[in-house]
Design an enzyme around this catalytic site. Sequence first.
Site, PDB file in Angstrom:
ATOM      1  N   HIS A 147      -6.070   1.795  -4.288  1.00  0.00           N
ATOM      2  CA  HIS A 147      -5.066   1.344  -3.316  1.00  0.00           C
ATOM      3  C   HIS A 147      -4.575  -0.048  -3.681  1.00  0.00           C
ATOM      4  O   HIS A 147      -5.236  -0.792  -4.418  1.00  0.00           O
ATOM      5  CB  HIS A 147      -5.649   1.350  -1.895  1.00  0.00           C
ATOM      6  CG  HIS A 147      -6.702   0.301  -1.659  1.00  0.00           C
ATOM      7  ND1 HIS A 147      -6.835  -0.361  -0.449  1.00  0.00           N
ATOM      8  CD2 HIS A 147      -7.667  -0.216  -2.460  1.00  0.00           C
ATOM      9  CE1 HIS A 147      -7.852  -1.218  -0.526  1.00  0.00           C
ATOM     10  NE2 HIS A 147      -8.365  -1.144  -1.723  1.00  0.00           N
TER      11      HIS A 147
ATOM     12  N   HIS B 137      -2.556   0.997   6.813  1.00  0.00           N
ATOM     13  CA  HIS B 137      -2.946   0.949   5.400  1.00  0.00           C
ATOM     14  C   HIS B 137      -3.188   2.363   4.877  1.00  0.00           C
ATOM     15  O   HIS B 137      -3.581   3.256   5.628  1.00  0.00           O
ATOM     16  CB  HIS B 137      -4.213   0.115   5.202  1.00  0.00           C
ATOM     17  CG  HIS B 137      -4.456  -0.250   3.775  1.00  0.00           C
ATOM     18  ND1 HIS B 137      -3.731  -1.219   3.112  1.00  0.00           N
ATOM     19  CD2 HIS B 137      -5.332   0.242   2.860  1.00  0.00           C
ATOM     20  CE1 HIS B 137      -4.156  -1.326   1.875  1.00  0.00           C
ATOM     21  NE2 HIS B 137      -5.125  -0.448   1.684  1.00  0.00           N
TER      22      HIS B 137
ATOM     23  N   CYS C 125       0.806  -1.228   0.000  1.00  0.00           N
ATOM     24  CA  CYS C 125       0.000   0.000   0.000  1.00  0.00           C
ATOM     25  C   CYS C 125       0.841   1.280   0.000  1.00  0.00           C
ATOM     26  O   CYS C 125       0.607   2.190  -0.791  1.00  0.00           O
ATOM     27  CB  CYS C 125      -0.975  -0.007   1.181  1.00  0.00           C
ATOM     28  SG  CYS C 125      -0.205   0.025   2.817  1.00  0.00           S
TER      29      CYS C 125
END
Length: 396
Positions: free
Chosen positions: A371, A359, A311
């Site tokens: 993402h 994240h 991420c």
Amino acid sequence: MASHRKPRTRIMQSAASRTSAVGVTTAALASVTLLSQSASAAPNDDKPSVEEVKAKVDKLYQQAGSQTQKYNAAKEKTAAQRVKADKALDAVAQRTAKVNEARRTLGQYAAAQYRTGGVSGTATLLLADDPQSYFDQQHLMDRMTGSQKEAVTQYQSRQAEAGEKRAEATKQLSSLTSSQKTLASSKTAVQSKLTEARKLLSRLTAEEKARLAEIEAEKRAEAQRKAEARAEQERQRREAEREREPEPEAPDEGAENPDDGADTPEPEAPETPDVPDDPAAGKVEKVLSFAKAQLGKPYVWGASGPNSYDCSGFTQAAWKAAGVSLPRTTFDQVEVGTKVAKSQLKAGDLIFFYDDISHVGIYVGDGQMIHASKPGDDVKYESIDYMPFHSAVRPA
């Protein structure tokens, strides 16, 4: 001849006794069967539900994401420490070369002393590892020329410098070893979480896997409904902003012509107010263009492109395409730029999730982000309400 063996006694069994024996045997078999069934059923009673498995797997993926960020930090530190260690070793080599050069100079003086029949003590002084130990012997020092004394001083200085560099190199190598151990530990932690998640999923039956997919679809549908509601709110906000903008005034047809010979000063252009939370012109477009070009590429923990991403590696690469340098981990990226409320998000903003900030994604508008999702998944669009929101920042 008659046999003297005693005849065998025959055991007579009545019908009742035979029935009783059969009943006992049947009861025993039934008991064994029931015990066997209960023994095999006991583990099933403890088997987690599909919902519990999903919650556990989601938690493991989150923990793996957090460990991935720690791994990324350790990897960066290890790389930086390796550079420092290499520089320290190079410095040791350079200083050692200078020490050897100074020692050769001393050797030349010692050889000259020997050829000319000079005092052997002076030659010993020049070749000693620690010429300073002879300095108290004044009669030897008196016999040394100025250039010889300078050679001894230079040798001592270079020897001391080499010692300092060796100590520094030892320190840097020790730090490198420590960083490598942390890196290995973080890698093991990530792999352990992912392995545990895979084991949980592998134990599900086909029916349970179908139910798991159904639960996941329901979760995504709910997140999408929230995204659509957020998109409507953003649309209404944009319309309200346009309505608040003053309309340009129409020119007055009855006004005198300004070009009638009078010197009329030109009005100054109004100052454009600084809007610190607006992204720099053109950068967001580059970020979004890069992000969209990565759609479908696989999530791989610890990866930063160009073929796969985790991420934070994905967000770092996207903003790098716009000329903005971001740190490697979510823990550091969240500290970059201007903090933004969830209700004020704009395209290009970084959105962080979970309490441990494990994240991150890139907001693209209408309640959606792009993402690098999770292990086994790809870079994709997702509702920002799919995961618990933590915070958001605007890098530029």
